[in-house]
Design a protein around this motif. Structure first.
Motif, PDB file in Angstrom:
ATOM      1  N   GLN A  24       0.876  -1.162   0.000  1.00 26.93           N
ATOM      2  CA  GLN A  24       0.000   0.000   0.000  1.00 26.93           C
ATOM      3  C   GLN A  24       0.921   1.220   0.000  1.00 26.93           C
ATOM      4  OE1 GLN A  24      -3.262  -0.259  -0.137  1.00 26.93           O
ATOM      5  NE2 GLN A  24      -3.861  -2.174   0.852  1.00 26.93           N
ATOM      6  N   PRO A  25       0.744   2.155  -0.961  1.00 27.77           N
ATOM      7  CA  PRO A  25       1.667   3.301  -1.034  1.00 27.77           C
ATOM      8  C   PRO A  25       1.723   4.023   0.312  1.00 27.77           C
ATOM      9  CG  PRO A  25      -0.098   3.501  -2.686  1.00 27.77           C
ATOM     10  CD  PRO A  25      -0.331   2.225  -1.955  1.00 27.77           C
ATOM     11  N   ILE A  26       0.606   3.967   1.014  1.00 24.30           N
ATOM     12  CA  ILE A  26       0.484   4.740   2.232  1.00 24.30           C
ATOM     13  C   ILE A  26       1.261   4.121   3.396  1.00 24.30           C
ATOM     14  CG2 ILE A  26      -1.586   3.593   3.126  1.00 24.30           C
ATOM     15  CD1 ILE A  26      -1.222   7.330   2.587  1.00 24.30           C
ATOM     16  N   SER A  27       1.564   2.817   3.309  1.00 23.33           N
ATOM     17  CA  SER A  27       2.087   2.152   4.504  1.00 23.33           C
ATOM     18  C   SER A  27       3.486   2.616   4.876  1.00 23.33           C
ATOM     19  CB  SER A  27       2.033   0.630   4.339  1.00 23.33           C
ATOM     20  OG  SER A  27       2.828   0.232   3.248  1.00 23.33           O
ATOM     21  N   GLY A 362       2.223  16.233  -1.566  1.00 25.05           N
ATOM     22  CA  GLY A 362       2.636  14.842  -1.793  1.00 25.05           C
ATOM     23  C   GLY A 362       3.869  14.471  -0.980  1.00 25.05           C
ATOM     24  N   PRO A 363       4.218  13.183  -1.008  1.00 21.02           N
ATOM     25  CA  PRO A 363       5.300  12.686  -0.152  1.00 21.02           C
ATOM     26  C   PRO A 363       6.671  13.249  -0.516  1.00 21.02           C
ATOM     27  CG  PRO A 363       4.557  10.987  -1.673  1.00 21.02           C
ATOM     28  CD  PRO A 363       3.607  12.119  -1.810  1.00 21.02           C
ATOM     29  N   VAL A 379      -3.116  12.183   4.905  1.00 20.78           N
ATOM     30  CA  VAL A 379      -2.953  11.382   3.696  1.00 20.78           C
ATOM     31  C   VAL A 379      -2.827  12.330   2.513  1.00 20.78           C
ATOM     32  CG1 VAL A 379      -4.060   9.759   2.107  1.00 20.78           C
ATOM     33  CG2 VAL A 379      -4.191   9.364   4.572  1.00 20.78           C
ATOM     34  N   PRO A 380      -1.702  12.297   1.810  1.00 22.72           N
ATOM     35  CA  PRO A 380      -1.575  13.143   0.618  1.00 22.72           C
ATOM     36  C   PRO A 380      -2.705  12.830  -0.351  1.00 22.72           C
ATOM     37  CG  PRO A 380       0.562  12.187   1.196  1.00 22.72           C
ATOM     38  CD  PRO A 380      -0.465  11.518   2.059  1.00 22.72           C
ATOM     39  N   ARG A 398      -6.266  14.419   2.768  1.00 30.90           N
ATOM     40  CA  ARG A 398      -7.378  13.828   3.516  1.00 30.90           C
ATOM     41  C   ARG A 398      -7.036  13.867   5.000  1.00 30.90           C
ATOM     42  NH1 ARG A 398      -8.929   7.525   4.090  1.00 30.90           N
ATOM     43  NH2 ARG A 398      -7.420   7.776   5.773  1.00 30.90           N
ATOM     44  N   LEU A 399      -7.943  14.447   5.763  1.00 23.91           N
ATOM     45  CA  LEU A 399      -7.804  14.460   7.218  1.00 23.91           C
ATOM     46  C   LEU A 399      -8.888  13.565   7.812  1.00 23.91           C
ATOM     47  CD1 LEU A 399      -7.494  18.335   7.762  1.00 23.91           C
ATOM     48  CD2 LEU A 399      -5.662  16.678   7.272  1.00 23.91           C
ATOM     49  N   THR A 400      -8.561  12.881   8.894  1.00 25.00           N
ATOM     50  CA  THR A 400      -9.612  12.131   9.578  1.00 25.00           C
ATOM     51  C   THR A 400      -9.748  12.614  11.016  1.00 25.00           C
ATOM     52  OG1 THR A 400     -10.402   9.977  10.337  1.00 25.00           O
ATOM     53  CG2 THR A 400      -8.030  10.258  10.227  1.00 25.00           C
TER      54      THR A 400
END
Lengths: 431, 431
Positions: A24-27, A362-363, A379-380, A398-400
């Motif tokens: 997962q790109p996010i991991s 972005g990252p 999350v970008p 994205r904010l949670t």
């Protein structure tokens, strides 16, 4: 004299599926963050620990184990498609039209993710196209990427996917001779992830009309992901696409008990027409023989007891308060920054942030670096854009508000505002 | 004037994975049987309902839910590889050598079947070869078939796979230029399914020696399935292949809590070297984000409490009694039939039956028809033979003493003997 040198044999040689398994790109971003435990994560879409229904599940579990006959049944293998009582309970809860038929076409899975993955795996060949909102759920994009399928973005507004844009995309693909490759439209109608939009009644009907218009020219499955449907903070439920007349022979609806109850149970579900139902059931039989019977009996117990609605009242209240805290912090710290925009979500777990034009979220961007440095994580937004069909907005995030308590939400937003200012974005009028 | 006729659009078009998804060959046989509830099934490898640890899991579950902090953790998402405490508990229980290293290379899965499926999926390309005992676990054969891989049988005796036969198969494949396609050897060293054989210490060392001999010529992974290892009725445990020095960089060991505890938990595990570990973890992340945290915490609670050994004592006693009942019935009803042979298993759930030469035990055979007619069900042995490398013995059957109580075992064997006699097999000297 020559010596024959033998090339050393590799220890293991993976097959193509093993070699192409992508993370997962996010991991990797997340593990970065964990290096600093003080970091405030507004990133991972986890649920609020404090809201988990310990008492309710403890009661149901206690009742189950106090009944040896019922407990033994729960501890035995179940069926591949899952517990019938739970399937019927879900069908009657979530479908007004033909619930019994939905129960018969339902498969219980390890979260709805396994359902979406199995459905996509059985449906798609490499190169096949799935139309998605732009932006959309980045984990589903990863499922498609893993299968070699193409995700094509369709433009969105505050009500989610725009019907005219869907029509336009289909026309464009038809002209390009690619209509036969279009296999599905993927939608999260309620409190979408990441954009937090909800499709109005009118919007839902319009989307169904577009699909109806193309019905005889293309074979397109509508895949509906209802993960957040019950996390509504205000207003009335809007009927599901199935209840609004989506063709049951071309519609898949999925849902999960991860967001409204507890993700540690891994109980998800989905309803699908033939021949997908048979194919998915067979694949699930090969993979895991069916999901844990015990967990299905616990969820059935929660549904049958009527506890879920009472739990949902408390859950919605808790998340509403946290949404309010995040929005109040956004109003205080982010609104003064020119070019920042966000809507107030009516449910779900997310706030979608548009940052000043040119702000690199972005990252590899300056904002990400600054945010990490200050100790806040998001999350970008660029991860949420399909690779085709719509421009990737790198100035989004994205904010949670799911995980952190209100005071940490506020502090996280304050740090994010600082990071935006420090990253020296154009369109930022003050230091 | 001509009318353009448009061919009606199909409702759904599956991809190649969906079209090729095959059902377990056995499942249609099983549903046949369910049509008559009086049928005595000696087929399905379920566990004995009466032995399921209701009290133990009730206690652990009660303790967990009484501790809100621990319960919340269990109800939250876990990690993809699974709970660290449980991984360490498993590693220390099952590995004498380097347990901590095994814990770090362990993935918790939905039963060990998901582990075996994921490992095979990441390892194998279509046409790749896995060497298996002949006969072997038919569900694993189905996993290989589904991946387009080739299963090649290696001859067996009362101690399982024969080292000389393994050596011979490798030589044969090398001569045929197919050595590079051989990716794995699959073994169930203890109380194999279906043949109920257990590899002696010497046999284990010999198999490892064959693999060592070929180490520099081939890249072969040893896949060890320990599903039945703890269901030993008599004698001493024999060290696992890992503890006997199997190359940790080329060995996968898997196990499950389905047979020794409860299949309804769906908690399995496996240890694997890199690069398979990374590939499998990524695939599991895409499929289901990891198996249910709650179930892992329950199993960890059972392990940490020491309850498992006490439970195993009772479990072994119960299965030993049922094994004895089945063998006594075999001695009474089957032994008098010329050409029938079976061994007494020292553990596990199965008795492997060789029937008179020419007795057609397959689903199209006379014995199957007669057995169904009389109301007894077995697994046709022919399902357990790899498609290549060894002859398929159609005069074989797998019986299980796992599910039925002793008196039903006896009655089932009596009916089976009747069916054999009625089916008029050659080699049967009396009517």
């Amino acid at each position: 004299m020559s010596t024959v040198m033998r090339r050393p044999q590799p220890l293991i040689t993976l097959g193509h599926r093993g070699r192409s398994a992508s993370s997962q790109p996010i991991s990797s971003l997340m593990s970065l963050a964990l290096a600093n435990p003080a970091t405030i994560s507004l990133a991972a879409g986890f649920v609020d620990n404090a809201t988990l229904p310990v008492e309710e599940l403890g009661t149901i579990s206690g009742e189950l184990f106090a009944d040896p006959r019922a407990a033994r049944e729960a501890l035995q293998y179940g069926t591949v498609v899952g517990d019938e009582d739970l399937r019927r309970g879900i069908a009657h809860r979530y479908f007004a039209v033909q619930p019994e038929r939905h129960a018969e076409r339902m498969i219980l899975t390890a979260g709805s993710n396994q359902f979406l993955q199995l459905a996509s795996e059985c449906l798609l060949d490499p190169g096949d196209i799935v139309l998605c909102a732009s932006p959309t759920y980045f984990v589903y994009l990863n499922i498609l990427r893993d299968l070699g399928a193409r995700a094509r973005g369709v433009g969105t507004d505050a009500e989610g996917m725009i019907p005219d844009e869907l029509e336009g995309a289909l026309r464009h693909l038809a002209t390009a001779g690619e209509l036969a490759r279009v296999k599905a439209v993927y939608l999260v109608p309620d409190f979408d992830n990441p954009a937090a939009t909800t499709m109005s009644l009118e919007r839902r009907k319009q989307i169904l009309q577009v699909l109806e218009n193309w019905r005889d020219r293309a074979t397109i499955l509508l895949i509906v992901d209802n993960a957040y449907r019950e996390l509504r903070f205000e207003g009335e439920d809007i009927p599901s696409l199935s209840d609004l007349g989506a063709d049951p022979e071309r519609t898949v609806e999925s849902g999960t008990f991860s967001k409204n109850l507890a993700p540690g149970l891994r109980v998800g579900w989905g309803v699908t027409p033939e021949p997908l139902y048979t194919a998915m059931t067979r694949r699930k039989g090969i993979i895991d023989f069916g999901s844990p019977h015990l967990n299905q009996r616990l969820v059935a117990g929660i549904l049958n007891s009527g506890m879920l609605d009472e739990h949902l009242r408390r859950l919605r209240e808790a998340y509403r308060a946290k949404r309010d805290a995040m929005i109040a912090a956004c109003d205080e710290y982010l609104r003064p920054i020119a070019g920042v925009a966000y809507d107030v979500p009516a449910g779900g777990l997310y706030v979608w942030l548009t940052l000043p034009e040119g702000c690199a979220a972005g990252p590899d961007g300056e904002l990400w670096k600054q945010a990490l440095d200050k100790g806040v994580l998001y999350v970008p937004g660029q991860y949420c854009y399909p690779e085709e069909g719509d421009r990737v907005a790198t100035n989004t995030a994205r904010l949670t508000f799911g995980v952190q308590p209100p005071e940490r939400l506020r502090e996280g937003i304050r740090l994010l505002a600082e990071a935006i200012r420090t990253s020296g974005t154009r369109g930022n009028p003050e230091p």
